[in-house]
Design an enzyme around this catalytic site. Structure first.
Site, mmCIF file in Angstrom:
data_model
loop_
_atom_site.group_PDB
_atom_site.id
_atom_site.type_symbol
_atom_site.label_atom_id
_atom_site.label_comp_id
_atom_site.label_asym_id
_atom_site.label_seq_id
_atom_site.Cartn_x
_atom_site.Cartn_y
_atom_site.Cartn_z
ATOM 1 N N ASN A 1 0.883 -1.363 0.568
ATOM 2 C CA ASN A 1 0.085 -0.010 -0.048
ATOM 3 C C ASN A 1 0.836 1.189 0.144
ATOM 4 O OD1 ASN A 1 -1.723 2.054 0.655
ATOM 5 N ND2 ASN A 1 -2.702 1.065 2.773
ATOM 6 N N LYS B 1 -0.040 4.518 -0.287
ATOM 7 C CA LYS B 1 -0.530 5.425 0.425
ATOM 8 C C LYS B 1 -0.053 7.187 -0.481
ATOM 9 C CE LYS B 1 0.048 3.433 4.864
ATOM 10 N NZ LYS B 1 -0.196 3.107 6.587
ATOM 11 N N HIS C 1 -9.428 1.361 4.393
ATOM 12 C CA HIS C 1 -8.169 1.343 5.280
ATOM 13 C C HIS C 1 -8.481 2.054 6.862
ATOM 14 C CE1 HIS C 1 -3.982 2.488 6.462
ATOM 15 N NE2 HIS C 1 -4.185 1.309 5.992
ATOM 16 N N GLU D 1 -7.252 4.637 7.449
ATOM 17 C CA GLU D 1 -6.838 6.471 7.333
ATOM 18 C C GLU D 1 -8.032 6.979 6.614
ATOM 19 O OE1 GLU D 1 -3.254 5.225 5.546
ATOM 20 O OE2 GLU D 1 -2.616 4.664 6.893
ATOM 21 N N GLU E 1 -5.815 -4.687 10.406
ATOM 22 C CA GLU E 1 -4.742 -3.757 10.821
ATOM 23 C C GLU E 1 -5.387 -3.246 12.014
ATOM 24 O OE1 GLU E 1 -2.200 -2.942 6.695
ATOM 25 O OE2 GLU E 1 -4.432 -1.686 6.852
ATOM 26 N N GLY F 1 2.253 2.354 10.769
ATOM 27 C CA GLY F 1 3.074 3.480 10.210
ATOM 28 C C GLY F 1 3.612 3.920 11.873
ATOM 29 N N SER G 1 2.953 -1.838 10.486
ATOM 30 C CA SER G 1 4.600 -1.901 10.764
ATOM 31 C C SER G 1 4.951 -4.242 10.324
ATOM 32 C CB SER G 1 4.858 -1.857 12.499
ATOM 33 O OG SER G 1 4.797 -0.527 11.926
ATOM 34 N N GLY H 1 2.494 -1.344 4.627
ATOM 35 C CA GLY H 1 2.940 -0.141 4.036
ATOM 36 C C GLY H 1 4.060 1.231 4.071
ATOM 37 N N GLY H 2 4.771 1.478 4.597
ATOM 38 C CA GLY H 2 6.016 2.216 4.937
ATOM 39 C C GLY H 2 6.853 1.552 3.713
HETATM 40 P P1 PGA Z 1 2.887 0.078 7.557
HETATM 41 O O1 PGA Z 1 1.441 0.616 6.804
HETATM 42 O O2 PGA Z 1 3.054 -1.078 7.239
HETATM 43 O O3 PGA Z 1 3.515 1.460 7.103
HETATM 44 O O4 PGA Z 1 2.689 0.109 9.054
HETATM 45 C C1 PGA Z 1 0.538 -0.660 6.752
HETATM 46 C C2 PGA Z 1 -0.770 0.138 5.984
HETATM 47 O O5 PGA Z 1 -1.517 1.199 6.692
HETATM 48 O O6 PGA Z 1 -1.183 -0.996 5.221
#
Ligand code: PGA
Length: 252
Positions: free
Chosen positions: A10, A12, A96, A98, A168, A174, A214, A235-236
């Site tokens: 992802n 983002k 998601h 966010e 999640e 994040g 994470s 994500g990251g």
């Molecule tokens: P992250 O994000 O791996 O940066 O924690 C995961 C996500 O939001 O799908």
């Protein structure tokens, strides 16, 4: 039981066009032929077609990070499922954290989008997860149950097969803090039970439940080794080719 691992990145609201292409090409080179795991990257809308072109001929599918529940018309700023299909998307991420907690999307809105995405022929990565305060108040299982129940309302067995649930925990996204394998497995097992109650044990055993929050090369293996963790939404770490490749290799 057949649940092929599914690792999705992802991206983002990150990267520019050249950066998205570079990342896509680096992934194609390293893992574009991996066939024992399903792979997808989910760039910002505006780079979908470019990334689709950069990954063409590989096993890396493309997904979007959201969509709207109407076909077309006066919905300024929104994108329809048909447009995503047109751009070459196979997947769309919905619900998601966010979208839920920064933009304010409700369970009901997420359900509406999910029904439309399935009708439009997209496979859905449907995200659920509790806030830190909800976990601390002992409400994790209640929150996740509510999100799954409302989110999947009106989804029949045939369409359910095209949904991957992503658990999640919001406090792990994040933040660098990852749920322990036991914490994640506990919630994944609950989600599997909810799916079994709704769709029967057989189907629940074939539906994929990803963990996200994470995920890194260093913790991917022990998470992916849990019996009810069938992949990762990253994500990251999906923004760095070497890290995403490391996570995929941990799952191979
Ligand atoms: P992250 O994000 O791996 O940066 O924690 C995961 C996500 O939001 O799908």
């Amino acid at each position: 039981m057949s649940r092929k691992l599914f690792i999705a990145g992802n991206w983002k609201m990150n990267l520019n066009c050249a950066g998205a292409v570079d990342l896509a090409k680096a992934l194609v080179k390293e893992i574009g032929g991996a066939d024992s795991v399903d792979l997808a990257v989910c760039p910002p809308f505006i780079y979908l077609q470019t990334v689709k072109a950069a990954t063409s001929g590989s096993r890396i599918a493309v997904g979007a990070q959201d969509m709207f529940y109407e076909n077309d018309g006066a919905f300024t700023g929104e994108i329809s499922g048909a447009m995503l299909k047109d751009a070459g998307c196979r997947y769309v991420i919905l619900g998601h954290s966010e979208r839920r907690h920064v933009i304010g999307e409700t369970d009901e809105l997420t359900n509406r989008k999910l029904l439309k995405a399935l009708a439009d022929g997209l496979d859905v990565i449907f995200c659920v997860g509790e806030l830190l305060a909800e976990r601390q108040a002992g409400k994790t299982l209640d929150v996740v149950s509510r999100q799954v129940k409302i989110g999947l309302e009106g989804v029949d067995k045939a369409k359910a097969q095209r949904i991957t649930i992503a658990y999640e925990p919001v406090w792990a996204i994040g933040t660098g803090v990852t749920a322990t394998p036991d914490q994640a497995q506990e919630v994944h097992a609950l989600i599997r039970k909810l799916l079994a109650d709704k769709y029967g044990k057989d189907l629940s055993q074939t539906m994929r439940i990803q963990y996200g929050g994470s995920v890194k090369p260093s913790n991917a293996k022990e998470l992916l080794n849990q019996p009810d963790i069938d992949g990762a939404l990253v994500g990251g770490a999906s923004l760095k080719a070497a890290d995403f490749v490391g996570i995929v290799r941990a799952g191979l």
